[in-house]
Write a protein that holds these residues in place. Sequence first.
Motif, PDB file in Angstrom:
ATOM      1  N   VAL A   1       0.683  -1.093  -0.098  1.00 24.12           N
ATOM      2  CA  VAL A   1       0.296  -0.202   0.361  1.00 24.12           C
ATOM      3  C   VAL A   1       0.363   1.856  -0.074  1.00 24.12           C
ATOM      4  N   LYS A   2       1.744   1.334   0.747  1.00 24.90           N
ATOM      5  CA  LYS A   2       2.931   2.164   0.881  1.00 24.90           C
ATOM      6  C   LYS A   2       3.994   2.911  -0.354  1.00 24.90           C
ATOM      7  N   GLU A   3       4.710   2.416  -1.125  1.00 21.56           N
ATOM      8  CA  GLU A   3       5.032   1.548  -1.908  1.00 21.56           C
ATOM      9  C   GLU A   3       3.931   1.684  -3.268  1.00 21.56           C
ATOM     10  N   LEU A   4       2.525   1.783  -3.350  1.00 14.81           N
ATOM     11  CA  LEU A   4       2.314   2.003  -4.387  1.00 14.81           C
ATOM     12  C   LEU A   4       1.494   3.618  -4.204  1.00 14.81           C
ATOM     13  N   LYS A   5       0.906   3.926  -2.783  1.00 20.11           N
ATOM     14  CA  LYS A   5       0.434   5.217  -2.782  1.00 20.11           C
ATOM     15  C   LYS A   5       1.762   6.255  -3.322  1.00 20.11           C
ATOM     16  N   GLU A   6       3.498   6.018  -2.918  1.00 18.33           N
ATOM     17  CA  GLU A   6       4.088   7.078  -2.945  1.00 18.33           C
ATOM     18  C   GLU A   6       4.663   6.730  -4.678  1.00 18.33           C
ATOM     19  N   ALA A   7       4.511   6.124  -4.885  1.00 20.44           N
ATOM     20  CA  ALA A   7       4.789   5.869  -6.596  1.00 20.44           C
ATOM     21  C   ALA A   7       3.579   6.509  -7.138  1.00 20.44           C
ATOM     22  N   PHE A   8       2.401   6.188  -7.224  1.00 18.93           N
ATOM     23  CA  PHE A   8       1.367   7.441  -7.650  1.00 18.93           C
ATOM     24  C   PHE A   8       0.700   8.473  -6.553  1.00 18.93           C
ATOM     25  N   PRO A   9       1.323   9.389  -6.375  1.00 17.91           N
ATOM     26  CA  PRO A   9       0.310   9.854  -4.742  1.00 17.91           C
ATOM     27  C   PRO A   9      -0.986  10.656  -5.630  1.00 17.91           C
TER      28      PRO A   9
END
Length: 210
Positions: free
Chosen positions: A44-52
């Motif tokens: 979740v954290k990585e996807l949110k960071e990659a696609f804000p």
Amino acid sequence: MELQLALDLVDIPGAKEIVNEVVEYIDIVEIGTPIVINEGLRAVKELKEAFPSLRVLADLKIMDAGGYEVMKASEAGASIITVLGVSDDSTIQGAVEEAKKQKTKVMVDMINVKNIEERAREIDKMGVDYICVHSGYDHQAAGISSFDDLLTIKRVVKRAKTAIAGGIKLSTLPQVIAAGPDLVIVGGGITSQEDKRAVASEMKQLVSQA
């Protein structure tokens, strides 16, 4: 009406690769239960960071400790967290209370709920944000669709937004849209296609016109 992309059978790099192809056509990206089991909330954290620009849904399918699990998923960057409709009322209420503190949202997944109409009425009064009818992989294999369940909850739900998931393809999307859900959740209908971008674009166009 919004479009959510459900990612289930991939790892974090695979998830990023798919989202990168379709990011401009989706509103929400779902980190499915299999990814959470394999990768943890860091997915979740990585996807949110990659696609804000995207909202991230953490499909935790919470069955107990609603408040705690919503807190952890919210801290990881989830905008929406799923709780099972078959769980105890106190679990759903705990999830809703914590989500309000975290300024996130709760989606109740109605998979395996026996009396959809009665339970949807009860859950709607608890202040949840979305109620989702869902044909899981095992249901789809048995030829079970959630379309009739969508019509049922649309009839009885007064407060929450409605969502539908499970086996939706480009060919069946117009029928789904006609029933008027607030959120359409598509997995393999996009992820298993050769030209994911083209399919997502066409789906987004149909959903946006509703």
